[in-house]
Design an enzyme around this catalytic site. Structure first.
Site, PDB file in Angstrom:
ATOM      1  N   LYS A 110       0.852  -1.189   0.000  1.00  0.00           N
ATOM      2  CA  LYS A 110       0.000   0.000   0.000  1.00  0.00           C
ATOM      3  C   LYS A 110       0.879   1.228   0.000  1.00  0.00           C
ATOM      4  O   LYS A 110       1.996   1.194   0.539  1.00  0.00           O
ATOM      5  CB  LYS A 110      -0.885   0.020   1.253  1.00  0.00           C
ATOM      6  CG  LYS A 110      -2.090   0.923   1.146  1.00  0.00           C
ATOM      7  CD  LYS A 110      -3.222   0.191   0.478  1.00  0.00           C
ATOM      8  CE  LYS A 110      -4.503   0.969   0.443  1.00  0.00           C
ATOM      9  NZ  LYS A 110      -5.629   0.097   0.056  1.00  0.00           N
ATOM     10  N   GLY A 129     -17.987   7.993  -2.375  1.00  0.00           N
ATOM     11  CA  GLY A 129     -16.871   8.007  -3.328  1.00  0.00           C
ATOM     12  C   GLY A 129     -17.049   6.860  -4.304  1.00  0.00           C
ATOM     13  O   GLY A 129     -18.175   6.411  -4.565  1.00  0.00           O
ATOM     14  N   ASN A 130     -15.937   6.362  -4.817  1.00  0.00           N
ATOM     15  CA  ASN A 130     -15.991   5.319  -5.830  1.00  0.00           C
ATOM     16  C   ASN A 130     -16.772   4.084  -5.353  1.00  0.00           C
ATOM     17  O   ASN A 130     -17.632   3.568  -6.065  1.00  0.00           O
ATOM     18  CB  ASN A 130     -14.563   4.942  -6.241  1.00  0.00           C
ATOM     19  CG  ASN A 130     -14.565   3.886  -7.322  1.00  0.00           C
ATOM     20  OD1 ASN A 130     -15.274   4.005  -8.313  1.00  0.00           O
ATOM     21  ND2 ASN A 130     -13.798   2.839  -7.130  1.00  0.00           N
ATOM     22  N   ALA A 131     -16.486   3.625  -4.130  1.00  0.00           N
ATOM     23  CA  ALA A 131     -17.154   2.418  -3.643  1.00  0.00           C
ATOM     24  C   ALA A 131     -18.613   2.704  -3.285  1.00  0.00           C
ATOM     25  O   ALA A 131     -19.531   2.018  -3.749  1.00  0.00           O
ATOM     26  CB  ALA A 131     -16.400   1.862  -2.441  1.00  0.00           C
ATOM     27  N   GLY A 132     -18.845   3.714  -2.465  1.00  0.00           N
ATOM     28  CA  GLY A 132     -20.181   3.992  -1.947  1.00  0.00           C
ATOM     29  C   GLY A 132     -21.175   4.382  -3.041  1.00  0.00           C
ATOM     30  O   GLY A 132     -22.292   3.864  -3.087  1.00  0.00           O
TER      31      GLY A 132
HETATM   32  N1  GLU Z   1      -7.456   0.395  -3.177  1.00  0.00           N
HETATM   33  C1  GLU Z   1      -8.192  -0.786  -3.490  1.00  0.00           C
HETATM   34  C2  GLU Z   1      -8.219  -1.721  -2.315  1.00  0.00           C
HETATM   35  O1  GLU Z   1      -8.003  -1.318  -1.193  1.00  0.00           O
HETATM   36  C3  GLU Z   1      -7.719  -1.442  -4.771  1.00  0.00           C
HETATM   37  C4  GLU Z   1      -6.316  -1.917  -4.767  1.00  0.00           C
HETATM   38  C5  GLU Z   1      -5.813  -2.379  -6.131  1.00  0.00           C
HETATM   39  O2  GLU Z   1      -6.578  -2.369  -7.069  1.00  0.00           O
HETATM   40  O3  GLU Z   1      -4.643  -2.724  -6.199  1.00  0.00           O
HETATM   41  O4  GLU Z   1      -8.552  -2.871  -2.436  1.00  0.00           O
END
Ligand code: GLU
Length: 425
Positions: free
Chosen positions: A101, A215-218
């Site tokens: 990350k 956001g993107n998910a919600g």
């Molecule tokens: N940020 C997203 C997660 O936490 C996607 C990570 C990715 O696609 O590598 O799962």
């Protein structure tokens, strides 16, 4: 709020999984320690400086994989926890990737677009030696998006002097992004939710949903669930939420938020007669983010930041199903309360793994330089999500443990097996 740091939460659940799997202390120590931490200060031309990170947690099952977060609270502890969760998440859905990350501790809402571009390029300048399509593949996360991935790809390819689109996923379609990546996190969670409610004999039109975070998910979760007939009764963004027990159309709310900056500002604009009734919907009332979490509903979907459901508010949650689209929205104490109250929690490492799964598809397409249609992506995503869910559900029933514990135990088992096969343990 008396909550523990997210990394401590990770350590706790790994210890519990290790007990179930009877792992040795040496193995447990390896599972709790990131392989590498890259930490720099970046400086942009306006003189502003920021802390930048990449944590490479575990790559026994494949290259490190995970997003980059731009957020004021993205400190090293948080990024470390999120990197560890990525390793678990990729193992849960059984894709050949490890966990990493990244982060920049900044508030993109206070930066100009030029500054955001500079920050993105500066992050790559510091990290370029450690990332690559077969090494470590970043992606979007909180407050980062396809445009930022575009800047980062450009900087990386400029440095390397060749086309390497697989270095980063979540790119715009025009730069080698995958069909379906934008909505993938939400879509993956929805596949599981639909499967689960069918198993318990419920129908979408009888179920009410509250979504925290737009956001993107919600937003995509609200929109996809609405299209399946679920009633979306509450939504919120970082500035607050709205509630209407008759149900709302997320697309209209999204349009209003885009025009006026926040969900509540869009509602106010409607009340002031600045936009016509169709631009928002119905007649919602204003609620806070805290109230949304405790609202009377069937399904609660925390889709924003971590640590929002804690020992302080868990007893007040009225939903019977929680779908964790955010990373780490529940503390372990809240989890215990939900278990006691028979609230089913579909855990983050499964519920939101659709995002990284389609990122994996994007990487595969980039390496092959051959692109799939949206429906090919959906067929493959659905299969991966439902196979993972079925394994986890069966294991949780067999051992009489929560879905989260079952997911962690299966994932830890897979990671440990890969480390054993490599002779690392
Ligand atoms: N940020 C997203 C997660 O936490 C996607 C990570 C990715 O696609 O590598 O799962």
């Amino acid at each position: 709020m008396g909550t523990k740091a997210p990394f401590e939460n990770y350590l706790e659940i790994v210890s519990e999984s290790a007990k179930i799997l009877d792992l040795s202390d040496t193995v447990i120590e390896k599972l709790k320690t990131p392989n590498k931490i890259h930490e720099y200060e970046i400086k942009i031309s306006t003189g502003k400086t920021f802390n930048a990170y990449r944590v490479q947690f575990n790559n026994a099952r494949g290259p490190y994989k995970g997003g980059i977060r731009f957020h004021p609270e993205a400190d090293i502890e948080e990024v470390k926890a999120l990197a560890a969760l990525m390793a678990i998440k990729c193992a849960v859905v059984n894709i050949p990737l490890g966990g990493g990350k990244g982060g920049v501790q900044c508030n993109p809402k206070e930066l100009t677009q030029d500054e955001i571009q500079e920050v993105s390029r500066a992050w790559i300048q510091k990290m370029e030696a450690f990332i690559g399509p077969r090494q470590d593949i970043p992606a979007p996360d909180v407050y980062t998006n396809p445009q930022i991935m575009g800047y980062m790809l450009d900087e990386y390819e400029k440095i390397k002097g060749k086309s390497l689109p697989g270095v980063i996923t979540g790119k715009p379609l025009e730069l080698g992004g995958s069909a379906g990546r934008g909505a993938a996190t939400a879509q993956g969670g929805v596949y599981i939710l639909l499967d689960y409610i069918e198993k318990i004999g419920k129908k979408p039109e009888d179920l009410t949903v509250a979504v925290q975070g737009f956001g993107n998910a919600g937003y995509h979760a609200a929109q996809i669930l609405h299209s399946h007939g679920f009633k979306i009764i509450a939504v919120s963004d970082s500035k607050g939420g709205i509630y209407d027990k008759k149900g709302m159309n997320p697309e209209n709310i999204f349009a209003g938020k885009k025009q006026f900056g926040s969900i509540q500002a869009a509602l106010q604009a409607k009340l002031d007669g600045k936009i016509c009734a169709e631009s928002t919907c119905c007649n919602p009332e204003v609620i806070t983010n805290a109230e949304l979490l405790e609202i009377e509903c069937d399904i609660l979907i925390p889709s924003a930041l971590d640590g929002v459901l804690t020992v302080e508010n868990a007893e007040n949650v009225k939903a019977s199903i929680i779908l964790e689209l955010a990373n780490g929205p529940l503390t372990p104490e809240a989890d215990t309360i939900f278990e006691k109250n028979n609230i089913v929690v579909i855990p983050d490492v499964l519920a939101n793994a659709g995002g990284v799964t389609v990122s994996y598809f994007e990487l595969v397409q980039n390496i092959q330089n051959f692109y799939w249609t949206e429906s090919e992506v959906q067929v493959r995503l659905k299969k991966i999500m439902l196979d993972a869910f079925s394994d986890i559900l069966a294991f949780s029933e067999e051992k009489n443990i929560t879905l989260r514990k079952a997911a962690f135990v299966l994932a830890v088992q897979r990671i440990v097996r890969a480390m054993e096969l490599r002779g690392q343990i």
